[in-house]
Scaffold this active site. Structure first.
Site, PDB file in Angstrom:
ATOM      1  N   ARG A  26      -1.754   7.599   7.931  1.00 58.27           N
ATOM      2  CA  ARG A  26      -0.926   7.175   6.797  1.00 58.27           C
ATOM      3  C   ARG A  26      -1.185   5.723   6.401  1.00 58.27           C
ATOM      4  NH1 ARG A  26       3.038  10.028   5.295  1.00 58.27           N
ATOM      5  NH2 ARG A  26       3.409  10.925   7.331  1.00 58.27           N
ATOM      6  N   ARG A  59       3.410  12.267  -1.317  1.00 57.07           N
ATOM      7  CA  ARG A  59       3.056  11.706  -0.002  1.00 57.07           C
ATOM      8  C   ARG A  59       3.971  10.541   0.329  1.00 57.07           C
ATOM      9  NH1 ARG A  59      -0.198  15.292   2.673  1.00 57.07           N
ATOM     10  NH2 ARG A  59      -1.690  16.129   1.184  1.00 57.07           N
ATOM     11  N   ILE A  60       4.218  10.338   1.616  1.00 56.19           N
ATOM     12  CA  ILE A  60       5.015   9.196   2.056  1.00 56.19           C
ATOM     13  C   ILE A  60       4.066   8.038   2.346  1.00 56.19           C
ATOM     14  CG2 ILE A  60       6.556   8.367   3.873  1.00 56.19           C
ATOM     15  CD1 ILE A  60       7.456  11.368   4.136  1.00 56.19           C
ATOM     16  N   LEU A  61       4.347   6.903   1.734  1.00 53.45           N
ATOM     17  CA  LEU A  61       3.524   5.713   1.957  1.00 53.45           C
ATOM     18  C   LEU A  61       4.070   4.926   3.145  1.00 53.45           C
ATOM     19  CD1 LEU A  61       3.135   4.631  -1.779  1.00 53.45           C
ATOM     20  CD2 LEU A  61       1.387   5.698  -0.335  1.00 53.45           C
ATOM     21  N   ASN A  78      10.938   5.223  -7.836  1.00 56.17           N
ATOM     22  CA  ASN A  78      10.712   6.662  -7.687  1.00 56.17           C
ATOM     23  C   ASN A  78      11.797   7.418  -8.434  1.00 56.17           C
ATOM     24  OD1 ASN A  78       9.552   9.078  -6.549  1.00 56.17           O
ATOM     25  ND2 ASN A  78      11.251   9.133  -5.088  1.00 56.17           N
ATOM     26  N   HIS A 130      13.856  11.102  -8.304  1.00 54.82           N
ATOM     27  CA  HIS A 130      14.119  12.177  -7.342  1.00 54.82           C
ATOM     28  C   HIS A 130      15.079  13.199  -7.961  1.00 54.82           C
ATOM     29  CE1 HIS A 130      14.463  14.077  -3.438  1.00 54.82           C
ATOM     30  NE2 HIS A 130      15.752  14.198  -3.690  1.00 54.82           N
ATOM     31  N   ASP A 181      12.151   1.919  -0.456  1.00 57.62           N
ATOM     32  CA  ASP A 181      12.119   1.046   0.718  1.00 57.62           C
ATOM     33  C   ASP A 181      11.374   1.765   1.845  1.00 57.62           C
ATOM     34  OD1 ASP A 181      13.935   2.810   1.782  1.00 57.62           O
ATOM     35  OD2 ASP A 181      15.623   1.394   1.831  1.00 57.62           O
ATOM     36  N   ASP A 228      13.324   8.381   0.287  1.00 61.67           N
ATOM     37  CA  ASP A 228      14.391   8.663  -0.691  1.00 61.67           C
ATOM     38  C   ASP A 228      15.667   7.888  -0.344  1.00 61.67           C
ATOM     39  OD1 ASP A 228      12.660  10.393  -2.003  1.00 61.67           O
ATOM     40  OD2 ASP A 228      13.352  12.144  -0.913  1.00 61.67           O
TER      41      ASP A 228
HETATM   42  C1  GRF Z   1      10.108  15.620 -10.456  1.00 63.22           C
HETATM   43  O1  GRF Z   1      11.133  16.561 -10.540  1.00 63.22           O
HETATM   44  C2  GRF Z   1      10.506  14.440  -9.601  1.00 63.22           C
HETATM   45  O2  GRF Z   1      11.874  14.228  -9.552  1.00 63.22           O
HETATM   46  C3  GRF Z   1      10.011  14.831  -8.230  1.00 63.22           C
HETATM   47  O3  GRF Z   1       8.848  15.566  -8.455  1.00 63.22           O
HETATM   48  C4  GRF Z   1       8.880  16.169  -9.742  1.00 63.22           C
HETATM   49  C5  GRF Z   1       7.601  15.773 -10.423  1.00 63.22           C
HETATM   50  O4  GRF Z   1       7.384  16.421 -11.633  1.00 63.22           O
HETATM   51  N1  GRF Z   1       9.824  13.631  -7.436  1.00 63.22           N
HETATM   52  P1  GRF Z   1       6.194  15.974 -12.598  1.00 63.22           P
HETATM   53  O5  GRF Z   1       4.910  15.979 -11.783  1.00 63.22           O
HETATM   54  O6  GRF Z   1       6.516  14.627 -13.153  1.00 63.22           O
HETATM   55  O7  GRF Z   1       6.152  17.053 -13.663  1.00 63.22           O
END
Ligand code: GRF
Length: 202
Positions: free
Chosen positions: A65, A91-93, A105, A107, A139, A143
């Site tokens: 990673r 991926r987790i950075l 980000n 979510h 961070d 998430d």
């Molecule tokens: C989104 O729903 C976002 O919240 C999540 O992954 C999805 C990505 O969709 N992290 P896209 O690739 O932007 O269409």
């Protein structure tokens, strides 16, 4: 602000940012590169169509990673990025990325409920009546960073994960470009876990 946008899949949030920028010559965020861990991500096609340079940093080409993260950061820096915008990057950075760049980000849930890669499915399975969208700073934990914006969405009878996610995405496509605008204008001030929105300069 020069931004690197990181994608793994469809890139519909990337598209929303590209569209906002195309519609507004004064949009303050300039995507200087789109980076994907997945060579087949449709987001790369969207970036190329908008004349944004693309790079693939494949997970399988890096032994761990931290080397994967270093390659992502190196690519973003080489293109002159000042910040990373994650848009469906799966991926987790490692912590190096957070040390090198401010990162945001989007979510598909109301965090801290349903972190991880299957939020709409897990929200439905849990039986919640409301879920939604969170935009947050990244961070060291997944998430978890300070929350910039949230918008709630009602779960409807008969929802499937796909139907619910489609309504979530409609909100993301409006909210994320707005947050990226405020981020690029330096209007998001972080105080501990709290993000204060400053008024735009008139
Ligand atoms: C989104 O729903 C976002 O919240 C999540 O992954 C999805 C990505 O969709 N992290 P896209 O690739 O932007 O269409």
């Amino acid at each position: 602000m020069r931004i690197a946008i990181l994608v793994s899949g469809s890139g519909s949030n990337l598209q929303a940012i590209l569209d906002e920028r195309a519609a507004d010559p004064a949009y303050p965020a300039e995507p200087v590169v789109v980076i994907s861990d997945n060579p087949d991500a449709y987001g790369l096609v969207r970036a190329a169509a908008a004349d944004v340079p693309t790079e693939v940093v494949a997970w399988s080409d890096h032994p761990d990673r931290s080397l994967f993260t270093a390659a992502i950061c190196e690519s973003a820096k080489r293109h002159g990025a000042e910040a990373l915008v994650l848009a469906g990057f799966m991926r987790i950075l490692s912590a190096q990325a957070v040390a090198d760049f401010p990162i945001i980000n989007v979510h598909p849930s109301i965090l801290p409920a349903f972190p991880g890669a299957h939020a709409p499915e897990e929200a439905l399975a849990f039986g919640v009546k409301m879920t939604g969208v969170t935009v947050h700073f990244v961070d060291e934990k997944v998430d978890h960073g300070p929350i910039i914006a949230q918008e709630a969405i009602a779960v409807e009878a008969g929802d499937t994960p796909e139907r619910l996610h489609a309504r979530i995405q409609a909100v993301e496509h409006r909210l994320y470009p707005e947050v990226v605008r405020a981020f690029a204008e330096g209007r998001l001030v972080v105080e501990g876990r709290h993000v204060i929105w400053k008024e735009p300069e008139s």
